[in-house]
Design a protein around this motif. Sequence first.
Motif, PDB file in Angstrom:
ATOM      1  N   MET A  54     118.583  80.315 126.011  1.00  0.00           N
ATOM      2  CA  MET A  54     117.754  79.153 126.286  1.00  0.00           C
ATOM      3  C   MET A  54     118.467  77.893 125.774  1.00  0.00           C
ATOM      4  SD  MET A  54     115.229  80.470 127.831  1.00  0.00           S
ATOM      5  CE  MET A  54     113.615  79.761 127.785  1.00  0.00           C
ATOM      6  N   ILE A  55     118.442  76.856 126.588  1.00  0.00           N
ATOM      7  CA  ILE A  55     119.109  75.601 126.262  1.00  0.00           C
ATOM      8  C   ILE A  55     118.035  74.589 125.867  1.00  0.00           C
ATOM      9  CG2 ILE A  55     120.551  73.736 127.154  1.00  0.00           C
ATOM     10  CD1 ILE A  55     121.549  75.782 129.296  1.00  0.00           C
ATOM     11  N   LEU A  74     110.978  74.314 116.211  1.00  0.00           N
ATOM     12  CA  LEU A  74     111.175  74.141 114.770  1.00  0.00           C
ATOM     13  C   LEU A  74     112.567  74.645 114.420  1.00  0.00           C
ATOM     14  CD1 LEU A  74     107.746  75.739 113.750  1.00  0.00           C
ATOM     15  CD2 LEU A  74     108.225  73.320 114.194  1.00  0.00           C
ATOM     16  N   ALA A  75     113.360  73.803 113.801  1.00  0.00           N
ATOM     17  CA  ALA A  75     114.726  74.182 113.432  1.00  0.00           C
ATOM     18  C   ALA A  75     115.175  73.330 112.260  1.00  0.00           C
ATOM     19  CB  ALA A  75     115.673  73.994 114.614  1.00  0.00           C
ATOM     20  N   VAL A  76     116.128  73.840 111.509  1.00  0.00           N
ATOM     21  CA  VAL A  76     116.691  73.082 110.397  1.00  0.00           C
ATOM     22  C   VAL A  76     117.296  71.775 110.911  1.00  0.00           C
ATOM     23  CG1 VAL A  76     118.492  73.106 108.625  1.00  0.00           C
ATOM     24  CG2 VAL A  76     117.092  75.134 109.006  1.00  0.00           C
ATOM     25  N   SER A  77     117.872  71.812 112.107  1.00  0.00           N
ATOM     26  CA  SER A  77     118.512  70.622 112.676  1.00  0.00           C
ATOM     27  C   SER A  77     117.516  69.582 113.176  1.00  0.00           C
ATOM     28  CB  SER A  77     119.442  71.033 113.818  1.00  0.00           C
ATOM     29  OG  SER A  77     118.704  71.668 114.835  1.00  0.00           O
ATOM     30  N   GLY A  78     116.241  69.954 113.267  1.00  0.00           N
ATOM     31  CA  GLY A  78     115.222  69.022 113.708  1.00  0.00           C
ATOM     32  C   GLY A  78     114.091  69.721 114.433  1.00  0.00           C
ATOM     33  N   CYS A  79     112.933  69.119 114.408  1.00  0.00           N
ATOM     34  CA  CYS A  79     111.739  69.678 115.046  1.00  0.00           C
ATOM     35  C   CYS A  79     111.236  68.669 116.069  1.00  0.00           C
ATOM     36  CB  CYS A  79     110.654  69.935 114.004  1.00  0.00           C
ATOM     37  SG  CYS A  79     111.173  71.013 112.651  1.00  0.00           S
ATOM     38  N   ASN A  80     110.693  69.173 117.174  1.00  0.00           N
ATOM     39  CA  ASN A  80     110.190  68.296 118.224  1.00  0.00           C
ATOM     40  C   ASN A  80     108.942  68.879 118.863  1.00  0.00           C
ATOM     41  OD1 ASN A  80     112.145  65.999 118.785  1.00  0.00           O
ATOM     42  ND2 ASN A  80     113.527  67.741 118.716  1.00  0.00           N
ATOM     43  N   THR A  81     108.130  67.971 119.405  1.00  0.00           N
ATOM     44  CA  THR A  81     106.990  68.348 120.224  1.00  0.00           C
ATOM     45  C   THR A  81     107.274  67.886 121.643  1.00  0.00           C
ATOM     46  OG1 THR A  81     105.461  68.111 118.370  1.00  0.00           O
ATOM     47  CG2 THR A  81     104.507  68.066 120.586  1.00  0.00           C
ATOM     48  N   PHE A  82     107.101  68.810 122.591  1.00  0.00           N
ATOM     49  CA  PHE A  82     107.348  68.528 123.998  1.00  0.00           C
ATOM     50  C   PHE A  82     106.027  68.572 124.748  1.00  0.00           C
ATOM     51  CE2 PHE A  82     111.181  70.133 122.197  1.00  0.00           C
ATOM     52  CZ  PHE A  82     112.179  69.379 122.774  1.00  0.00           C
ATOM     53  N   PHE A 102     113.928  78.316 115.516  1.00  0.00           N
ATOM     54  CA  PHE A 102     115.319  78.718 115.730  1.00  0.00           C
ATOM     55  C   PHE A 102     115.817  79.330 114.432  1.00  0.00           C
ATOM     56  CE2 PHE A 102     119.922  77.511 116.280  1.00  0.00           C
ATOM     57  CZ  PHE A 102     120.151  78.356 117.350  1.00  0.00           C
ATOM     58  N   VAL A 103     116.220  80.590 114.484  1.00  0.00           N
ATOM     59  CA  VAL A 103     116.640  81.306 113.278  1.00  0.00           C
ATOM     60  C   VAL A 103     118.027  81.912 113.469  1.00  0.00           C
ATOM     61  CG1 VAL A 103     114.264  81.808 112.556  1.00  0.00           C
ATOM     62  CG2 VAL A 103     115.482  83.444 114.004  1.00  0.00           C
ATOM     63  N   LYS A 105     120.829  80.841 113.605  1.00  0.00           N
ATOM     64  CA  LYS A 105     121.736  80.064 114.454  1.00  0.00           C
ATOM     65  C   LYS A 105     121.941  80.651 115.849  1.00  0.00           C
ATOM     66  CE  LYS A 105     124.255  78.267 110.511  1.00  0.00           C
ATOM     67  NZ  LYS A 105     125.516  78.129 109.839  1.00  0.00           N
ATOM     68  N   ASN A 106     121.029  81.578 116.268  1.00  0.00           N
ATOM     69  CA  ASN A 106     121.241  82.169 117.592  1.00  0.00           C
ATOM     70  C   ASN A 106     119.991  82.761 118.236  1.00  0.00           C
ATOM     71  OD1 ASN A 106     120.761  84.492 116.137  1.00  0.00           O
ATOM     72  ND2 ASN A 106     122.707  85.468 116.627  1.00  0.00           N
ATOM     73  N   HIS A 107     118.819  82.554 117.662  1.00  0.00           N
ATOM     74  CA  HIS A 107     117.652  83.256 118.202  1.00  0.00           C
ATOM     75  C   HIS A 107     116.393  82.424 117.980  1.00  0.00           C
ATOM     76  CE1 HIS A 107     115.783  86.903 119.697  1.00  0.00           C
ATOM     77  NE2 HIS A 107     114.867  86.800 118.759  1.00  0.00           N
ATOM     78  N   PHE A 108     115.507  82.453 118.971  1.00  0.00           N
ATOM     79  CA  PHE A 108     114.202  81.811 118.832  1.00  0.00           C
ATOM     80  C   PHE A 108     113.140  82.880 118.660  1.00  0.00           C
ATOM     81  CE2 PHE A 108     116.514  78.409 120.890  1.00  0.00           C
ATOM     82  CZ  PHE A 108     116.000  77.281 120.262  1.00  0.00           C
ATOM     83  N   ILE A 109     112.202  82.616 117.768  1.00  0.00           N
ATOM     84  CA  ILE A 109     111.070  83.531 117.594  1.00  0.00           C
ATOM     85  C   ILE A 109     109.779  82.729 117.736  1.00  0.00           C
ATOM     86  CG2 ILE A 109     112.299  85.173 116.117  1.00  0.00           C
ATOM     87  CD1 ILE A 109     110.829  83.869 113.707  1.00  0.00           C
ATOM     88  N   GLY A 110     108.751  83.384 118.257  1.00  0.00           N
ATOM     89  CA  GLY A 110     107.453  82.736 118.366  1.00  0.00           C
ATOM     90  C   GLY A 110     106.848  82.532 116.993  1.00  0.00           C
ATOM     91  N   VAL A 111     106.151  81.420 116.828  1.00  0.00           N
ATOM     92  CA  VAL A 111     105.524  81.077 115.558  1.00  0.00           C
ATOM     93  C   VAL A 111     104.057  80.777 115.821  1.00  0.00           C
ATOM     94  CG1 VAL A 111     105.501  79.429 113.640  1.00  0.00           C
ATOM     95  CG2 VAL A 111     107.676  80.104 114.675  1.00  0.00           C
ATOM     96  N   VAL A 112     103.182  81.311 115.000  1.00  0.00           N
ATOM     97  CA  VAL A 112     101.759  81.003 115.092  1.00  0.00           C
ATOM     98  C   VAL A 112     101.455  79.959 114.023  1.00  0.00           C
ATOM     99  CG1 VAL A 112      99.421  81.901 114.906  1.00  0.00           C
ATOM    100  CG2 VAL A 112     101.222  83.321 115.925  1.00  0.00           C
ATOM    101  N   LEU A 113     100.988  78.802 114.471  1.00  0.00           N
ATOM    102  CA  LEU A 113     100.676  77.717 113.544  1.00  0.00           C
ATOM    103  C   LEU A 113      99.177  77.683 113.277  1.00  0.00           C
ATOM    104  CD1 LEU A 113     102.948  74.988 115.160  1.00  0.00           C
ATOM    105  CD2 LEU A 113     103.433  76.350 113.126  1.00  0.00           C
TER     106      LEU A 113
END
Length: 143
Positions: A54-55, A74-82, A102-103, A105-113
């Motif tokens: 995913m890009i 959500l990532a260490v490099s920055g978080c955004n809302t789309f 983003f965990v 440095k190569n994978h996205f996981i779903g997060v429940v907020l």
Amino acid sequence: MGEDKWPIVRQTLIQELDTEFGMYSSIFGIAEANEIRYALQVTSGGPVGEDKRMIFPNMAYIISIAYKVVFMTLAVSGCNTFFPLRGSHNPPALHKRMAVAFVNKNHFIGVVLRDGHPMPLTAHMWPYKRRDEAKTWVDPYFA
């Protein structure tokens, strides 16, 4: 949807990209829009290479529109809302919110907020690239 539904998700994103290719190519550029389409096309059920990952942030805009969700990364490099770039929103109580982290440095996981969670900043292109009918998506969050 579960992790095993990724082929359906990718196909939905391809359909959205193809339906509004003119819009996406004007936002991202034709080369980037084609790169996104290439990355989404996966024919095997096994692991995918880096060229098929995913890009973000560009795919996040497509996800938010295709699924009519407020999508947070959500990532260490920055978080955004789309927020979706087109289409009017549902009443705020019916908004669906999705988040991925983003965990490794190569994978996205779903997060429940949890309810009442803080929201990351709105993605930088949204105010400039959204269609007029989408401008009210942010109202419930910044009123």
